[in-house]
Design an enzyme around this catalytic site. Sequence first.
Site, short mmCIF file in Angstrom:
data_model
loop_
_atom_site.label_atom_id
_atom_site.label_comp_id
_atom_site.label_asym_id
_atom_site.label_seq_id
_atom_site.Cartn_x
_atom_site.Cartn_y
_atom_site.Cartn_z
N CYS A 178 0.88 -1.17 0.00
CA CYS A 178 0.00 0.00 0.00
C CYS A 178 0.92 1.21 0.00
O CYS A 178 1.54 1.51 1.01
CB CYS A 178 -0.91 0.02 1.22
SG CYS A 178 -1.86 1.55 1.37
N CYS A 220 -0.73 4.45 2.28
CA CYS A 220 -0.71 4.40 3.75
C CYS A 220 -0.14 3.03 4.11
O CYS A 220 1.02 2.80 3.82
CB CYS A 220 -2.07 4.69 4.37
SG CYS A 220 -3.51 3.96 3.59
N SER A 221 -0.92 2.15 4.71
CA SER A 221 -0.41 0.79 4.93
C SER A 221 -1.59 -0.17 5.00
O SER A 221 -1.66 -1.01 5.89
CB SER A 221 0.42 0.72 6.21
OG SER A 221 1.60 1.50 6.09
N CYS A 222 -2.51 -0.05 4.04
CA CYS A 222 -3.69 -0.91 4.01
C CYS A 222 -3.27 -2.37 3.96
O CYS A 222 -2.31 -2.73 3.26
CB CYS A 222 -4.56 -0.57 2.81
SG CYS A 222 -5.27 1.09 2.94
#
Lengths: 199, 219
Positions: free
Chosen positions: A104, A107-109
């Site tokens: 991701c 962000c850090s999905c």
Amino acid sequence: MADHSHTTDRPSPAVRAEALESLLTERGLVKSEVLDGFINRFVNDVGPMNGAKVVAKAWVDDDYRAQLLTDGTGAIKELGFAGPQGEHIVVVENSDDVHNVVVCTLCSCYPWPVLGLPPEWYKDPAYRSRMVREPRTLLSEMGLDLDDSVEVQVWDSSAENRYLVLPQRPEGTEDLSEDELAALVTRDAMVGVAKVSAG
Amino acid sequence: MDGIHDMGGMQGWGTVTVDPDEPVFREWWHGRAFAMGAMSMGLSGTNLDAFRHGLERLHPYDYLADGYYGRWLACAETLLVDSGVIPPGAVEARARNLSGESVDEPADVEENKPVYERGGAGSLREIDDPHAFSVGDEVRAKDIRTGGHTRMPGYIRGRTGTVHALRPAALLPDTNAHFAGENPQHVYTVEFDSTELWGPDAEAAKLRIDLFESYLEAT
């Protein structure tokens, strides 16, 4: 990090966390026990052991595997795994010819119901920046060397779909039970930065 | 917005270190920040897209220095202050008092939660509009420039790819983050060849990126 006003003399995040919690609890907006419960759930109940069960079942049950690849969310829910960051889970399958890896960049999905919270490396700017640009080099640096003949497919989780990699079942595991197989499946293999080894 | 968060393709970050024994929360406050960050959306009357935009609005120095859970904590504070649930400066003042200083804490302010229509829980929505694109169609990512929230990564602007899959329709983060309507849309996974994004010498790879219909145009 000198010369800018934003971090200068700012209290540490640890004490700011304590401060925010006290501000919210004294207003009756949160209870510390509720925070404890939330934290405990992600430490103990939601993690890559869930995804490992999904993968092991797909390895031993062709019907389940077929369902998993067409309706990931539904097949995963059958095993009892659902929740935030799992509204629509797509399972992508590795083979001798194709290697999938998930990132991701914005962000850090991450697919929480099956993998839990993302590890530090997944949130690292180096991972987020490089996996879309030099995936083969980065995978090699992380210990996974892929033959030039293997197509690399990089999935950037930029909307609300979440991706789980179905790794290849390692050779020499024909006699293992589903539970024994699940014990071999690692988080890193389900993100696509490693393969599963027979142990 | 063109911010530090839009990291795809940036260079100079070095390598990635994997700690096989990493705990879920490395510091005690990481878990508290995570839980309060998750709850801050409901408490502030906002939503997940506003939360993501809150992360993007952090100063770039802080975005990097705070780390993941530090960002969640700072973002929770941002949303709660924006909505008037806690007054500006309250966290810092309380933190100083917890650290042994003695400073005045700001008085509560009037609540200012956003007022907007919600189409239901979560992000997925049923819509009747026909799909503008089909699997196999060649599409171009529009050259979108916005100062607000978007989920279109900068590295695909103006680049051409092929629709790989149709995904469930979902509310549009670009407007939902700003409480300006859900505008649910079809979502497509679009495949880009690495050479289209990074030039003829790029490492061989296919990039698959989930994009809202309004991010795309026919070629």
